[in-house]
Scaffold this active site. Structure first.
Site, PDB file in Angstrom:
ATOM      1  N   ASP A 115     -17.796  29.942 -47.963  1.00  0.00           N
ATOM      2  CA  ASP A 115     -16.509  30.304 -48.535  1.00  0.00           C
ATOM      3  C   ASP A 115     -16.607  30.101 -50.046  1.00  0.00           C
ATOM      4  O   ASP A 115     -17.072  29.051 -50.492  1.00  0.00           O
ATOM      5  CB  ASP A 115     -15.425  29.381 -47.963  1.00  0.00           C
ATOM      6  CG  ASP A 115     -14.237  30.149 -47.457  1.00  0.00           C
ATOM      7  OD1 ASP A 115     -13.557  30.749 -48.293  1.00  0.00           O
ATOM      8  OD2 ASP A 115     -13.990  30.132 -46.233  1.00  0.00           O
ATOM      9  N   ASP A 143     -12.346  33.782 -51.183  1.00  0.00           N
ATOM     10  CA  ASP A 143     -10.950  33.393 -51.019  1.00  0.00           C
ATOM     11  C   ASP A 143     -10.069  34.141 -52.027  1.00  0.00           C
ATOM     12  O   ASP A 143     -10.411  34.226 -53.214  1.00  0.00           O
ATOM     13  CB  ASP A 143     -10.877  31.879 -51.285  1.00  0.00           C
ATOM     14  CG  ASP A 143      -9.611  31.247 -50.778  1.00  0.00           C
ATOM     15  OD1 ASP A 143      -9.387  31.289 -49.565  1.00  0.00           O
ATOM     16  OD2 ASP A 143      -8.861  30.686 -51.597  1.00  0.00           O
ATOM     17  N   GLU A 146     -11.008  38.381 -49.409  1.00  0.00           N
ATOM     18  CA  GLU A 146      -9.638  38.410 -48.853  1.00  0.00           C
ATOM     19  C   GLU A 146      -8.797  39.264 -49.789  1.00  0.00           C
ATOM     20  O   GLU A 146      -8.669  38.925 -50.974  1.00  0.00           O
ATOM     21  CB  GLU A 146      -9.047  37.013 -48.946  1.00  0.00           C
ATOM     22  CG  GLU A 146      -9.276  36.087 -47.811  1.00  0.00           C
ATOM     23  CD  GLU A 146      -8.218  34.980 -47.899  1.00  0.00           C
ATOM     24  OE1 GLU A 146      -7.555  34.742 -46.887  1.00  0.00           O
ATOM     25  OE2 GLU A 146      -8.064  34.359 -48.953  1.00  0.00           O
ATOM     26  N   HIS A 172      -8.927  31.034 -39.532  1.00  0.00           N
ATOM     27  CA  HIS A 172      -8.383  29.678 -39.596  1.00  0.00           C
ATOM     28  C   HIS A 172      -6.946  29.624 -40.109  1.00  0.00           C
ATOM     29  O   HIS A 172      -6.361  28.551 -40.169  1.00  0.00           O
ATOM     30  CB  HIS A 172      -9.280  28.833 -40.498  1.00  0.00           C
ATOM     31  CG  HIS A 172      -9.260  29.339 -41.910  1.00  0.00           C
ATOM     32  ND1 HIS A 172      -9.825  30.549 -42.275  1.00  0.00           N
ATOM     33  CD2 HIS A 172      -8.718  28.835 -43.040  1.00  0.00           C
ATOM     34  CE1 HIS A 172      -9.621  30.757 -43.558  1.00  0.00           C
ATOM     35  NE2 HIS A 172      -8.948  29.724 -44.052  1.00  0.00           N
ATOM     36  N   ASP A 173      -6.391  30.756 -40.523  1.00  0.00           N
ATOM     37  CA  ASP A 173      -5.024  30.778 -41.051  1.00  0.00           C
ATOM     38  C   ASP A 173      -4.034  31.384 -40.066  1.00  0.00           C
ATOM     39  O   ASP A 173      -2.888  31.667 -40.443  1.00  0.00           O
ATOM     40  CB  ASP A 173      -4.967  31.621 -42.340  1.00  0.00           C
ATOM     41  CG  ASP A 173      -5.714  30.978 -43.500  1.00  0.00           C
ATOM     42  OD1 ASP A 173      -5.837  29.743 -43.512  1.00  0.00           O
ATOM     43  OD2 ASP A 173      -6.163  31.726 -44.389  1.00  0.00           O
TER      44      ASP A 173
HETATM   45  C1  NOJ Z   1      -6.811  31.490 -48.203  1.00  0.00           C
HETATM   46  C2  NOJ Z   1      -7.434  30.561 -47.223  1.00  0.00           C
HETATM   47  O1  NOJ Z   1      -7.847  31.268 -46.103  1.00  0.00           O
HETATM   48  C3  NOJ Z   1      -6.404  29.501 -46.901  1.00  0.00           C
HETATM   49  O2  NOJ Z   1      -6.789  28.680 -45.826  1.00  0.00           O
HETATM   50  C4  NOJ Z   1      -6.144  28.706 -48.148  1.00  0.00           C
HETATM   51  O3  NOJ Z   1      -5.081  27.804 -47.911  1.00  0.00           O
HETATM   52  C5  NOJ Z   1      -5.779  29.588 -49.327  1.00  0.00           C
HETATM   53  N1  NOJ Z   1      -6.559  30.784 -49.427  1.00  0.00           N
HETATM   54  C6  NOJ Z   1      -5.922  28.840 -50.614  1.00  0.00           C
HETATM   55  O4  NOJ Z   1      -7.273  28.641 -50.932  1.00  0.00           O
END
Ligand code: NOJ
Length: 575
Positions: A101, A208, A266, A341-342
């Site tokens: 990441d 990210d 992302e 994971h989100d």
């Molecule tokens: C996206 C990540 O997937 C998430 O888990 C994170 O909280 C935010 N970006 C901030 O880095």
């Protein structure tokens, strides 16, 4: 036909690991790198070619490692840089790749760079972060430089008493945003966060929030769409800023072009396909592919994610069609995913996690994902059909800063109104990021075999781990795990169609079934999925050929049935 070149990261299947929750090797309750290494053969055997590991860097863990205090060190409870080198070697020796990441929109406020930056206004690193003076209301009250809302509730600006200025943090206040306008900062990022690891053999990055580095210099107020609160959603103002493409081109030229890497960014809040193609077209070297979040954003609230509104199947079809088809006729590339994971678990969100349906649902979703064009991403536990935490878990069992901050902000705003808080809990039960962060369910021993620590893991283990775990599925031919293996093999066996083919959607308004086609040259396939817990009529699309069943998730059928059973999926080849 899509202009498609065969590159390892196109044909590969990526498996995402969340280090805190994968496997604890030393019984401290937290997952770790040696734990991951101990499971490499399991991952390989599943049919995976690429592992993506969420942040394992040194961090005070306010946002589970997305707040990095040192890019060149590993969070001690996870292991060491040597352990990471062993992990690289464990992957490479098995013909797999490893990506990390890359979190460079912000650092932790405990990063040395920020400590220096905040030490004085004339520190050479002051300009490495985004500092602004206060504004003052007519009555003299101090207010932040603008009304932007942070992703984790409250203002995106934090007042610093020591130097009497605000700094910007799009996420938690412990995650100050780096100032990408400064070329010296960018070079430091490339060296410390990227080259350090590329030189140690990693094969690329998941980047990210890749479109937030260029925020422009105006930083003006966002329009008010959530009246009654000062802070407003402002993504439209800080995503895809004026220098975004320039920065990524530079990153590519100065760093990535020297290595054989895979870069997946992302890309939230970028609805225009033509714009996305600018990021992923192979001619303009920026990114290899991006995550478009429409599928996982289905049903999320307009003013806040946790104002869940529900969604219809036609909406899901629309977003899948859009991001499957946007590369048609171009040299861009896409991704296929429905978990990370989100997010809440896909079985719970899109189908049914009721005991009688959850396995079939998980298999049906596996079919949908494995038939999609693009690089496929699977999130740990998805391969065994892990589901959301039970609905009776109280807020105290949730750990994630996003859910907890939002819950607390509503509690404060409404004076603990049970109705408002009940609504928030309902949303968290579906969308909460914690669902994906529960310990991986390895077997039926205490704490799902994730940890040997007597009082358990850092995060509560799912109540149903004895029913849903790897050990019980490994040797059961009809398990979700073995179905995933079969589907991943099928995807590879028919890679022209499934990985590189063109996507056609049929019967878009149907709210019960999702039927789509894939095409590559003269080869064609049809995928039919019933998203309900009732039998549905299967309307065969007119594809001008005989449809032969290739794979299904209900035993005994031969594909000729005119009805789809609850959560049944079928994939046909057209002959
Ligand atoms: C996206 C990540 O997937 C998430 O888990 C994170 O909280 C935010 N970006 C901030 O880095």
């Amino acid at each position: 036909m899509t202009v498609t070149q065969r590159i390892w990261w196109k044909d590969g299947v990526v498996y995402q690991i969340y280090p805190a929750s994968y496997k604890d090797s030393n019984n401290d309750g937290l997952g770790d790198i040696p734990g991951i290494i101990s499971k490499i053969d399991y991952i390989k055997d599943l049919g995976i070619n690429i592992i993506w590991i969420s942040p394992m860097y040194d961090s005070p863990q306010h946002d589970m490692g997305y707040d990095i205090s040192n890019y060149e060190a590993v969070y001690a409870p996870y292991g060491t840089v040597d352990d990471m080198e062993r992990l690289v070697e464990a992957c490479h020796s098995r013909g797999m790749r490893l990506i990390l990441d890359l979190v460079v929109n912000h650092t932790s406020d405990e990063h040395e760079w920020f400590k220096e930056s905040r030490s004085s206004k004339d520190n050479p690193k002051r300009d490495w972060y985004i500092w602004k003076p206060a504004r003052y209301a007519a009555d003299g009250t101090r207010i932040p430089p603008n009304n932007w809302r942070s992703f984790f509730s409250g203002s995106a600006w934090q007042w610093d008493e020591h130097t009497q200025e605000y700094y910007l943090h799009l996420f938690a206040k412990q995650q100050p945003d780096l100032n990408w306008e400064n070329p010296v900062t960018r070079r430091a990022i490339y060296d410390s966060a990227m080259e350090f690891w590329l030189k140690r053999g990693v094969d690329g990055f998941r980047v990210d929030t890749v479109n937030m580095y260029s925020k422009g210099t105006e930083l003006k107020d966002a329009p008010i769409i959530d009246p009654g609160i000062f802070e407003q959603p402002a993504s439209g103002l800080f995503c895809n800023g004026p220098r975004m493409h320039e920065f990524l081109r530079e990153m590519n030229a100065e760093v990535l072009s020297k290595y054989d890497t895979m870069i997946v960014g992302e890309l939230p809040h970028t609805p225009d396909p033509a714009h996305v193609l600018r990021y992923v077209g192979s001619g303009d070297k920026q990114l290899d592919m991006v995550f478009q979040f429409d599928i996982v954003d289905l049903g999320t609230g307009k003013t806040h994610k946790y104002e869940y509104e529900g969604y219809q199947l036609s909406g899901m079809k629309e977003v899948i069609r859009k991001w499957q088809q946007f590369i048609d006729g171009s040299d861009g590339w896409t991704t296929a995913f429905c978990e990370n994971h989100d997010q809440g678990r896909s079985v719970s969100r899109y189908t049914s996690d009721a005991p009688q349906w959850r396995e079939r649902s998980a298999k049906m979703l596996a079919m949908m994902m494995c038939a999609m064009t693009g690089t496929l991403f699977i999130y740990q536990g998805q391969e065994i059909g892990m589901i959301n935490a039970p609905k009776d878990w109280p807020i105290e069992d949730y750990k994630d800063i996003e859910s907890v901050n939002y819950y607390n902000s509503v509690a404060q705003r409404t004076n603990n109104d049970p109705k408002a808080l009940g609504h928030v809990m309902k949303s968290i039960q579906i969308l909460g990021r914690d669902h994906a962060r529960l310990p991986m369910q390895w077997d039926s021993t205490p704490y799902a075999g994730f940890t040997g620590k007597k009082d358990g893991a850092w995060m509560r283990t799912h109540d149903l781990y004895k029913e849903i775990n790897v050990a019980s599925q490994l040797n059961k031919p009809s398990s979700v795990l073995n179905f995933w293996k079969k589907m991943l093999k099928t995807r590879k066996d028919y890679k022209d169609l499934f990985i590189h083919g063109q996507f056609d959607a049929f019967d878009m308004q149907n709210q019960e079934t999702f039927v789509f086609g894939k095409r590559f040259g003269n080869d064609r396939a049809v995928v039919a999925l019933n998203f309900t817990d009732e039998e549905q009529v299967f309307k065969r699309p007119d594809v001008g050929g005989k449809m032969e069943l290739l794979v299904g998730n209900v035993e005994g059928g031969d594909g000729s049935e005119e009805k789809l059973m609850p959560y049944e999926g079928r994939i046909y080849l057209v002959c």
